[in-house]
Enzyme design. Structure first.
Site, PDB file in Angstrom:
ATOM      1  N   GLU A 157       0.820  -1.215   0.000  1.00  0.00           N
ATOM      2  CA  GLU A 157       0.000   0.000   0.000  1.00  0.00           C
ATOM      3  C   GLU A 157       0.855   1.267   0.000  1.00  0.00           C
ATOM      4  OE1 GLU A 157      -2.664  -0.600   3.346  1.00  0.00           O
ATOM      5  OE2 GLU A 157      -4.121  -1.556   2.025  1.00  0.00           O
ATOM      6  N   ASP A 179      -8.269  -9.170   3.605  1.00  0.00           N
ATOM      7  CA  ASP A 179      -8.055  -8.047   4.521  1.00  0.00           C
ATOM      8  C   ASP A 179      -9.139  -7.929   5.584  1.00  0.00           C
ATOM      9  OD1 ASP A 179      -7.048  -5.829   5.660  1.00  0.00           O
ATOM     10  OD2 ASP A 179      -7.255  -4.518   3.934  1.00  0.00           O
ATOM     11  N   GLU A 200     -12.840  -2.463  11.555  1.00  0.00           N
ATOM     12  CA  GLU A 200     -12.841  -1.664  10.335  1.00  0.00           C
ATOM     13  C   GLU A 200     -13.923  -2.102   9.357  1.00  0.00           C
ATOM     14  OE1 GLU A 200      -9.065  -1.907   8.427  1.00  0.00           O
ATOM     15  OE2 GLU A 200      -9.734  -0.870   6.616  1.00  0.00           O
TER      16      GLU A 200
END
Ligand code: BDP
Length: 712
Positions: free
Chosen positions: A311, A388, A416
């Site tokens: 990332e 993820d 998240e």
């Protein structure tokens, strides 16, 4: 004999009066360490076992912490704390190690053997005789073991647990990972600001740091990475080392080491080297010097956590070096100080470099060939699943595939992708599901691990975790890091009893709620193995239609692949063949949709809408039924909580009730938006009885959340 019947309303009133008398309003700050007054009978028993507290030998900061906790706990539960004393009497609570009290084990070979089996951090609790007196013994081989034993004993006292126990951690490294930034914002944090007030440190030391240490020590967590994996070079400058040292000093007595996330290009960005190439001598020397500087300030510094070439983060591949080259260079710098490097396997190919045809395959492709190439003090830290932190993923194929490399599990405690801290989702069941998965290499996932890391959900909120029930995820993570074979339900029961009440009328229904909560979220967000359909960047809310992001593997359409004919990601041999990364038994079983667990069906298969499900429904009808079940179960959570109202303190009751109401709205939003979208793609009618979405698809597509919390 006469019987009296109370009218139901009156009985309800009495019940709530009783509850209000006992349940004073609480704000959640005390977590599971509440130590509320016990019932009279339990008090009598406990008083008789705690006439005094005896600790032979010189006190240390760690034994001080243990004694303070015992006194705090007993004062809370009994109304007054026993004194500490030098000698045992009948009814002493005795804390002893073989070196503090050699006579303890000198004549007791059995106890000696029991203790020897417990290692450095284990403890045992026992009702026994010492020096002719009946005592409650908390024994261990170290002061940290005594502290852990004291917490375990208090737990039992608070909820009526067993008086005899012995326990030792199965994993050596039990860490929290804070994704906390130096400006006090928290990446994927939903519970206020970072608890680390970097600006105020090192002089200003919030009482919270000590309470944080107590809470974590009560679970056996023994390390914490203070800053975000998306790290900044400044964290390794002298002023931040001093701040880190101040935190380390507070956490040390509680057995918690500090670690830092290191940015791979730190020396280059600080303009102290001309490159960050791990094979360049000037770079190697810089890191050696840096490690020396850190260890001077923090002699027991744990080491570094590194996110590299993922990332957009820099890494060794920028210099055509491997992850092993990068990790080993850092490992050499900390090795003389007994430090470690935790190197993350959550990788994304940098632009222009090799990109797997399926993101799920990327980490395995990059790391599997490096098995055996890492230095002895490197651990590879692997997320629970290959994509993820989704509401459900199969276990990561690297577990079991790197036998020559110590692996750490990385779980996300902060939610998240599971509704932030607004939705209730007890993650104990999710962690358990991964840990007990059979890798078919002779080990469960749990058995392949050397350590565990949990991305923390701790913040500056009064209740620490953003919601009362999110405290349970911190708790469950800690208990599973201590014992990855523990059961999610047992942990939930323990947490509910400690956090709300051991009264079975309270703890029982709460445990039932917790046990269905995560599956409810899976169903209203991503049922049947769907994944990664959340809103762009903030990851809140449904966005299955998104198809225009820079990288194909950032788009939800890449993952669900729905079209007029069917839905799902074909990861079998006729597709990306990600299945090949698993042991042959698993690959074989999952190659056929009929033998693939239903909960992972669309993770591995692309199937026609009219595919016949075991339920007798078509896949289309089953998908709709799952979305409806997610909403129905969320309504259930709310209804069950409302029924508990008379038994919960008003403040926490209202807080949780509001969260659950909000969760129903979120569940309906997800269900309606996904039904509208998948119907637009499949072109199929809704079967009779299925409620149409409240709004047209365009309505959902137009929703925006520019100020959603926790953005990276
Ligand atoms: C993703 C998060 C991102 C993290 C990344 C990571 O969205 O904020 O930086 O994981 O684990 O899930 O590095």
């Amino acid at each position: 004999m006469m019987r009296f019947f109370l009218p139901a309303a009156l009985a309800g009133l009495l019940l709530s009066l009783a509850a209000t008398v006992f349940a004073a309003d609480e704000d959640g700050y005390d977590l599971w360490l509440r130590y509320r007054p016990l019932e009279r009978a339990a008090q009598t028993t406990l008083k008789a076992q705690t006439r005094n507290i005896v600790l032979p030998g010189a006190p240390t900061p760690t034994t001080d912490a243990a004694l303070a906790e015992l006194q705090r706990g007993l004062k809370g539960m009994l109304g007054q704390a026993p004194a500490t004393a030098a000698t045992t009497v009948d009814g002493s609570l005795l804390l002893a190690t073989p070196s503090r009290l050699p006579s303890l084990t000198a004549a007791d070979a059995a106890l000696r053997a029991d203790l020897a089996a417990l290692g450095d951090e284990g403890y045992l609790l026992r009702q026994t005789r010492v020096h002719g007196h009946k005592v409650t013994l908390v024994a261990a081989n170290s002061d940290i073991g005594l502290l852990y034993g004291a917490f375990a004993w208090l737990r039992g006292a608070a909820i009526g647990g067993t008086a005899a126990a012995s326990s030792a951690p199965k994993l050596q490294l039990r860490l929290l990972n804070h994704w906390d930034n130096l400006d006090r914002s928290v990446e994927r944090g939903y519970s206020g600001q970072s608890i680390w007030d970097w600006w105020g440190l090192p002089e200003i030391k919030d009482q919270r740091y000590t309470d944080y240490a107590r809470a974590n020590a009560s679970l056996g967590i023994n390390g914490t990475v203070l800053n975000n994996v998306n790290s900044k070079p400044e964290v390794l400058t002298a002023s931040f080392i001093a701040k880190t040292a101040a935190v380390a000093d507070i956490l040390r007595p509680y057995g918690i080491k500090v670690y830092l996330s290191a940015r791979f290009s730190t020396p280059l960005e600080l303009h102290e080297t001309s490159t960050a190439d791990p094979l360049a001598p000037e770079v190697q020397q810089w890191w050696k010097n840096k490690a020396d500087e850190i260890y001077k300030a923090i002699p027991d510094f744990g080491g570094f956590l590194v996110k590299a070439n993922s990332e957009g983060q820099p890494g060794p591949q920028d210099y055509h070096r491997t992850h092993a080259d990068g990790a080993n260079m850092l490992a050499a710098a900390v090795a003389p100080h007994k430090g470690i490097v935790m190197w993350r396997a959550f990788v994304y190919a940098p632009k222009g470099a090799h990109l797997a045809d399926d993101r799920a395959k990327q980490a395995y492709e990059e790391f599997k060939p490096l098995d055996g190439k890492f230095a002895a003090n490197v651990l590879v830290q692997v997320k629970n699943g290959a994509i993820d932190f989704q509401p459900r993923e199969p276990f990561h194929p690297l577990f079991g595939a790197m036998p020559k490399t110590p692996l750490m599990m990385e779980f996300q405690i902060t939610k998240e992708y599971l509704g932030y801290s607004t939705d209730m989702a007890y993650l104990g069941t999710m962690y358990e599901e991964t840990l007990e998965s059979d890798t078919h290499t002779g080990k469960t996932v749990a058995q392949t691990l050397s350590g565990m890391a949990g991305v923390a959900n701790i913040g500056s909120d009064r209740n620490w975790s953003g919601s009362h029930f999110d405290q349970a995820n911190w708790y469950a993570y800690g208990r599973l890091a201590w014992n990855p074979q523990a059961k999610a339900r047992d942990i939930a029961a323990e947490w509910a009893a400690l956090t709300f009440s051991p009264d079975r009328r309270v703890a029982g229904p709460i445990v039932d709620m917790m046990m269905i909560s995560r599956e409810a979220v899976v169903n209203y967000m991503t049922p049947l193995g769907l994944h990664h359909m959340m809103g762009t960047s903030h990851h809140h809310g449904p966005a299955p239609w998104v198809d225009n992001l820079e990288r194909p593997d950032w788009n939800p359409v890449y993952y669900h692949r729905a079209d007029r004919n069917g839905i799902g990601f074909n990861r079998t041999a006729s597709g990306s063949n990600a299945l090949e990364q698993y042991a042959p038994e698993i690959a074989r079983q999952y190659a056929d949709p009929r033998t693939t667990p239903e909960q992972l069906l669309l993770w591995f298969h692309h199937l026609p809408w009219d595919y016949a499900m075991p339920s007798g429904r078509t896949l289309w009808a089953e998908l709709l039924a799952r979305y409806d079940k997610g909403v129905a179960d969320t309504r259930q959570l709310h209804a069950r909580w409302v029924a508990l109202k008379p038994l919960i303190d008003a403040r926490r009751y209202a807080d949780v009730e509001q969260h659950l109401t909000r969760q129903i709205n979120n569940a309906v939003l997800w269900r309606d938006a996904c039904v509208a979208y998948f119907q637009s793609v499949s072109g199929l009618p809704l079967p009779p009885g299925v409620q149409p979405p409240a709004h047209p698809l365009e309505y959902y597509k137009a929703l925006r959340y520019p100020y959603a919390p926790g953005r990276g």
